[in-house]
Enzyme design. Structure first.
Site, PDB file in Angstrom:
ATOM      1  N   MET A  72       0.842  -1.196   0.000  1.00 32.17           N
ATOM      2  CA  MET A  72       0.000   0.000   0.000  1.00 32.17           C
ATOM      3  C   MET A  72       0.887   1.258   0.000  1.00 32.17           C
ATOM      4  O   MET A  72       1.181   1.778  -1.041  1.00 32.17           O
ATOM      5  CB  MET A  72      -0.894  -0.034   1.232  1.00 32.17           C
ATOM      6  CG  MET A  72      -2.214   0.650   0.997  1.00 32.17           C
ATOM      7  SD  MET A  72      -3.262   0.432   2.436  1.00 32.17           S
ATOM      8  CE  MET A  72      -4.827   0.922   1.802  1.00 32.17           C
ATOM      9  N   CYS A  73       1.339   1.721   1.138  1.00 33.46           N
ATOM     10  CA  CYS A  73       2.183   2.908   1.280  1.00 33.46           C
ATOM     11  C   CYS A  73       1.378   4.204   1.105  1.00 33.46           C
ATOM     12  O   CYS A  73       0.402   4.248   0.395  1.00 33.46           O
ATOM     13  CB  CYS A  73       3.353   2.965   0.297  1.00 33.46           C
ATOM     14  SG  CYS A  73       4.458   1.568   0.440  1.00 33.46           S
ATOM     15  N   GLY A  74       1.839   5.227   1.797  1.00 30.29           N
ATOM     16  CA  GLY A  74       1.244   6.539   1.637  1.00 30.29           C
ATOM     17  C   GLY A  74       2.329   7.527   1.271  1.00 30.29           C
ATOM     18  O   GLY A  74       3.464   7.412   1.747  1.00 30.29           O
TER      19      GLY A  74
END
Lengths: 308, 233
Positions: free
Chosen positions: A1-3
């Site tokens: 995912m990661c932001g």
């Protein structure tokens, strides 16, 4: 995912508040990436004959004073430095090659996080809240800042594997996604003389941009080339000494939202990271188009070119 | 009007209140403030409520809607009104990807632009977009109508079954098995009704119609009803 999140100020009067405005953005993306976090902040420029080196050590009791004293003794010249938790920033006119060589010979366990006139990269393993607190992010000043919250997929959870990645002076990149042709591209870039610290796919993207810029391309041109040469899923946010850019892959697999007012340009994986910015209710809020290069330089939008 | 601030209440509290059998008691209008991009707002509604969300909403806003009217005074994230069954969802700003995905019924109105895959796998929903739609919109659309008052991105209507598509502006490219079809009186009439229902002031004669050429594998009778390993050949 990661932001991923970024904030580029157009109004210099906000510069003393950069960290305070940015910290809630990074923390809002903590549930997209709880395993590590990092940011690259631009500001506190050194004169053109000097460079800033940001170093980090995994060892909490590391003898930074000893390192700096020895470096001053061996390299001479002008040297100024300060410590921030597990990192130090050294400002010196000794030149990149000499400092790199000296560090490799005298402090091999220390990691060189970034080199440039303006950039400082700080990152680490742990919840973004811990990383922000460790480096006192909310009190920092500067002109622009780019951050990342990581949920690892392609390589190990480690300080080295955290974003942002840098491979050239004042250039950094954060990445949400995964590249599928990074091994082959890494070999090609190594043949062009690029060096790599990790096995990470995002570092390859950073090195690719550094190489293109070194070859004389503008940031916009380098990103347009990237659309052709990088295969995989990506939303990138890129920082340079005075620039800020966003690029999504042509299929738009990974999210991104942009907001712009007269005072700033802000980028995030999701709108909720932008919700606390001043004047956001009146901002232009839009989703960057896939395969289109967005670049701001010297507080002006430099391009919004179609790349495909 | 009942008011609820998401700065003071959780998303779960909001959705529980809207699902409560007493949600209709004492008035059907709800005003929700401070959404700040939170996900899954006003999902799974099943009553004739009128919900106004005042600000930007996150992912899956008004998903699985039945009967309710949900108005968002802002932008929405991925999957607004996904799997809507009936009712009305109106977005005053832009929508992210997969708006109205797999919707079975009702009307979704996006006054701004919708990005990629708007109306993906639509199954009976009507979608009216005031601006542009991104690439792969109406991908594998099975039923319903998609009206685009601006332009459509690449691979429009790819692998479409039976949904009807109307575009006022340019179509960057058509997807597999999607073709332009003649606008007959019945289509102009249908479009006039959709535009009126959505509150869009455009002339139906400015639109072109697109739909399935019915040439893909599943449209050929020779491919119908033959299971793998079937011995009746």
């Amino acid at each position: 995912m990661c932001g991923i999140v970024g904030l580029y100020l157009k109004d210099p009067s906000l510069e003393p508040r950069l960290g305070e405005l940015f910290e809630p953005m990074l923390l809002a993306m903590a549930d997209r990436g709880p395993d590590s976090a990092g940011f690259a902040i631009y500001g506190d420029e050194v004169p053109s004959d000097q460079l800033k080196f940001t170093l980090q050590s995994a060892e909490p009791g590391y003898d930074w004073e000893g390192l700096v004293t020895a470096m001053e003794r061996d390299l001479g010249g002008q040297l100024d430095w300060f410590r921030n938790a597990t990192a130090v920033v050294i400002k010196t006119d000794s030149g990149e090659e000499r400092v790199r060589e000296w560090l490799a010979g005298n402090a091999p366990a220390v990691s060189l996080m970034s080199v440039g006139h303006s950039i400082e990269i700080l990152k680490g393993v742990g919840h973004p809240r811990l990383v922000a607190d460790r480096f006192s992010l909310s009190g920092m000043q500067g002109s622009h800042i780019i951050g990342h919250t990581r949920m690892a997929t392609e390589s190990a959870v480690s300080m080295e594997g955290s974003h942002p990645f840098t491979t050239g002076l004042d250039l950094c990149l954060v990445h949400n996604g995964s590249l599928s042709n990074h091994n082959r591209l890494r070999l090609e870039l190594e043949r062009q003389g690029m060096t790599f610290e990790t096995e990470n796919d995002s570092e390859v993207a950073a090195a690719y941009l550094t190489w293109k810029l070194r070859e004389g391309e503008t940031l916009t041109q380098a990103l347009e080339s990237a659309i052709q040469d990088l295969d995989g899923f990506y939303t990138f946010t890129i920082g340079t000494r005075d620039g800020f850019a966003v690029l999504r892959d042509p299929i738009a697999c990974k999210p991104a939202v942009l907001a712009e007012t007269d005072a700033y340009v802000a980028m995030a994986s999701e709108y909720r990271a932008l919700a606390r910015l001043p004047g956001i209710s009146g901002a232009r809020v839009w989703e960057p188009e896939p395969g289109r290069v967005y670049v701001w330089e010297n507080a002006q939008q430099a391009s919004e070119e179609t790349g495909t | 009007m009942k008011k609820l601030s998401l700065a003071e209440h959780s998303v779960r509290e909001l959705n529980s209140a809207l699902h409560d059998p007493q949600a209709m008691d004492g008035g059907t209008e709800w005003y929700v403030s401070d959404p700040d991009g939170r996900h899954a707002l006003a999902c799974g509604l099943n009553d004739e409520l009128q919900v106004t969300i005042d600000g930007h909403a996150g992912y899956y806003c008004a998903g699985m809607n039945q009967h309710a009217t949900v108005v968002v005074n802002g932008t929405v994230g991925v999957g607004v009104a996904e799997n809507m069954m009936s009712g009305l969802v109106r977005v005053r700003g832009n929508a992210s990807q997969s708006a109205g995905a797999t919707g079975h019924g009702g009307l979704l109105v996006i006054e701004g632009n919708a990005s990629a895959r708007c109306g993906i796998s639509m199954k009976g929903i009507d979608i009216v977009v005031g601006g542009d739609v991104g690439h792969m919109s109406a991908f594998m659309g099975q039923a319903g109508r998609l009206v685009v008052c601006g332009d459509a991105g690449e691979a429009f209507g790819d692998s479409i079954y039976e949904a009807r598509l109307y575009v006022r502006g340019q179509v960057e490219s058509l997807g597999a098995d999607c073709i332009e079809k003649p606008m007959r009186d019945e289509h102009r009439e249908e479009l006039r009704g959709l535009l009126a229902h959505a509150g869009m002031d455009f002339d139906p004669s400015e639109f072109r119609r697109y739909g399935s050429a019915r040439e893909l594998y599943n449209f050929h009778v020779d491919n119908a009803g033959i299971e793998q390993g079937d011995s009746h050949e």
